[in-house]
Each structure stands twice: as C-alpha cells, then as structure tokens.
Design a protein around this motif. Sequence first.
Motif, mmCIF file in Angstrom:
data_model
loop_
_atom_site.group_PDB
_atom_site.id
_atom_site.type_symbol
_atom_site.label_atom_id
_atom_site.label_comp_id
_atom_site.label_asym_id
_atom_site.label_seq_id
_atom_site.Cartn_x
_atom_site.Cartn_y
_atom_site.Cartn_z
ATOM 1 N N TYR A 15 0.947 -1.265 -0.011
ATOM 2 C CA TYR A 15 0.010 -0.005 -0.026
ATOM 3 C C TYR A 15 0.832 1.152 0.009
ATOM 4 N N VAL A 16 0.186 2.426 -0.269
ATOM 5 C CA VAL A 16 1.230 3.823 -0.066
ATOM 6 C C VAL A 16 0.432 4.392 1.162
ATOM 7 N N ASP A 17 1.498 4.670 1.878
ATOM 8 C CA ASP A 17 1.397 5.331 3.303
ATOM 9 C C ASP A 17 1.059 6.754 2.986
ATOM 10 N N LYS A 18 0.804 7.425 4.287
ATOM 11 C CA LYS A 18 0.029 8.655 4.273
ATOM 12 C C LYS A 18 1.285 9.790 3.671
#
Lengths: 129, 360
Positions: free
Chosen positions: A34-37
């Motif tokens: 996933y792509v974090d914040k």
Amino acid sequence: MQEFKSIEIKKEEIVPLAQRMREKGHRLVMIHGYVDKEGKHVVNYQYEVGNCIESYKVVGEDTLPSISEIYDVAAAWPEEELYELMGVKFEGLKMRGRLFLPDTMLEGQGHIIVTPLEELRKKTLKEGE
Amino acid sequence: MGYTIPIGPYHPSLEEPIHAKLYTEGEVIKDAEVFIGYNHRGIEKLATERNFIQTLTLVERVCGICSHSHPFTYAMAIENIAQMEVPKRGQYIRVIMAELERLHSHYLWIGLACHLIGYDSLFMYVWDAREKVMDILEEISGNRVNYGMVIIGGSRRDINDEMRRKVLKMLDDLNEPHNRMKEIFLNDKTAALRTKGVGVLPKDVAERMGTIGPHARASGIRVDVRKDAPYSCYDEFDFDIPVLEDGDVWARVVVRVLEIEESVKIIRQALENLPEGPINLGNKLPKVPAGEFTARHEAPRGQVIYYVVTDGGQTNYRISIHVPTFKTAPTVPYMLKNNTVADAGLIIASIDPCFSCLDR
C-alpha cells in the motif's frame, strides 16, 4: 488463536530472509502493498510461522529484488500485481506482459477470434462464390 | 503444426471470466498462460471510503459463493485490532454458517465437474442435494447468498432450538444422496475415465507453487488453517483433514466429497453444544485504534486472507484481500501441459476457481 507480528526490514534483507524461510519450510502467505500517508510504498512479505503471521515490512522503496526464484508463482503473482497496481518494480521477475487484463489478448493464430477480419471476409466471400 | 488457442475470457466451459492461452501441437497442449482481471470491481479501494460496518456489506459481495467467508475474515481482523472478544455463541454460529457454506460450495463444484465430464444426471442429483443446504441457509439468514450473518463482535441472527432441529434433520436427509454420489465417484468407470490422470499436479510441484485448500490436499499436502492456526472456536471440534495423493481431477472431486463429511461432523458438534449467552457485542460502530492484522479463514476453496490497516479513524486505511484462487490459478498452466484441448475446460475448472474473488 491467530497471531500477527510486524517487523521492519531493509531491502537487502528480503532475499536472505526468503531463503531462510524456504529452508525452514515456512509458506509465503502473501506480499501485500500500500501507499502510506507520506506517499511511500509499503510492501509486506508475510510468512506463516506456526499460528503466527510474520510480516516483514519494507518502506519507501520503488524497486525491490524478486523472490520468485525462491517461492515460484506464490511470489511471482503478488509481485506482478504490485507492479501493475502500485508501480513497484521487482528486479529479476520474469514478466509475461500484463497479468491483469493483457493488451495482447487476441494474439494468436488459427482461431476464429484471432483471425483478422479482412482474412475472414475474403474466406467467406470465396466460400460464397 | 502448432496453434495458439485462446480460451475465454468468456467461454461456454467457464462459469466466470478468465483468459487462457493454449500453445498446442495438434490436440496436445504444450504450454499455457492464464490472465486475470475481468471481474475487477475496485473493492479494496471502495473499502477505504467506508466505515467498518459498511465494509462488511461490501466485502460480502466479493463472492457470491463464499459470501460468509469474506465478512467472517474481515471481522476477525478488525476484532483483533480492536481487541474485541466475540461471545462464544456468536463464534459457534459463525462456524456453523462457514461449514454450511462449505457444503453448498463443494456440492456446487462437484456438480459442475459432473456436468463438464458429460455426466448430467449426476450433476442434477448433486445439485438437488445442494438445494437442501441452500434452503436451510435461507431459513437461518433470510438469504440464499449474502447472508448478512456477521457483524463486528459476533453474529447478527441467532439459531434457536427449532432451527437447530431443522439443520440436524437436513444433515440426516443429506446422508443418502451423499453416500450415493460418493459411491459413484469411488467406483464408477465413466467418472474415473474422464477424471483419473487428468490435469495432474504432483506434490512437489504443488509445494513449490505454494498452492492451498482442497487443491493442495488433493495433491498430498496437509494444509488447513482450521488446524494449522485455529481461530474462532475451531479448536473445540473433532474433525479430520482428508488428504489424497493422486493430484488429478478425480482426487480434487473425492477430497471435496470427504471434506463434506468432516464439515457435517463440525456442524453437528456445534449444534449439539451450542453455548448459552449473547450472540454479539451490540451493533454500534466499533472504536478501532490504529493497527494492522492479517486474518485467515479456511474458506471452501482454501485460505482467505484479509490484511487490514487502520489509522484510528472510522474507515479502513487499507484492506488487501487475497483468496484461494490467487494461489491455485497459477498452477493451471502446469496442469494443462501434455493434456488435450478437450480437457482444458475441465482442468481449468478443477481448481474450483472463483474469479470474482480473485479479481476483487
């Protein structure tokens, strides 16, 4: 009960870890991403160790070594998915084009679906004459 | 002369869309590739826009056949992050539903296998037995599919004494048709001729490819989350994991026939020992702290995996859903090699694929 353990590792540790896990007979459950914040890629290598999922997390890398030589298609398919959905590249992964919705679906020969329309038309006309 | 033959994504022998390319010499398949994505609905992304209760409804729609397995696994992940303990009775009801789902899913595929080998009378016989299970699922939940039986913290509906008796009677009624179809698959020459030695996946290859579920168990690998990493209340039941060594289509059918018997054992034990008490912790939106968890459930086709990341808000930050077909579909090219084009549909179907699950 099922347990879960998350451990952060460096990119260089991915292959030796996979080799160690393979030798010990632990299954690669999945590679999730996933792509974090902060916009960084997070890739989790999850192995089944008894009743625990050991999740080895690599953060902020856009290119990773493939472990498909060690875990075969159990690694190759998740790696292809992560490349196609998130853009993470895997060095050493033998890509066959696209896994999801290939652009080359109608390549081939000898089948009605893959015979060019022009040739089909000629054939039909000849048979009709 | 060699031909490249495309099968699918839409093809009469496929129940759902997948695309396979067969590289043939005459009638024999020399190599093959499979491609997926024709059922992609962006469910993982949609889940990041929904709260934990809305997500249950969403993930139930990942698959129409294992529509209890998805919310069950998702709920386990959230309950683990939120440190919630599901009441015992709620756990038992979840397990009863999960095993009833296994019954109807296995009967569905056994029936399809009969249909694909041209044994349509047996197909109808098996699906008639399946209807008994579907009827009881409808009576318990109100729906034939998408049961809505799971909520975060337990089960939505109870199973009362009258319903318990009905389920037990249904299990009794299944005995005769089940034994009859088992007899046919173990002894019938027609069924054996079309399935034995077809689409073989040897144990060492299955291990190397990391396949799971009944597909792996038909190739001699003893893998089942219910025993390997028990969850909910599965550790309270006595049941076996059937394993066969043949690795062909026949073994994949028979292993499912035997698994049905084990599921019946579990349902009986759960119904006979159904604990008293509440079935859930209430239906308010739970407070879930920031965290992550990977929950696993042995769905009818194998291990369903939900990796959930939360950030302390009311929605999922990320959910990653992976289903058995993601681990069984990659074995299809190997199984197709050196079989005939005529068997390709049967071999692809023999993994009991769910492309709706696979593509999400």
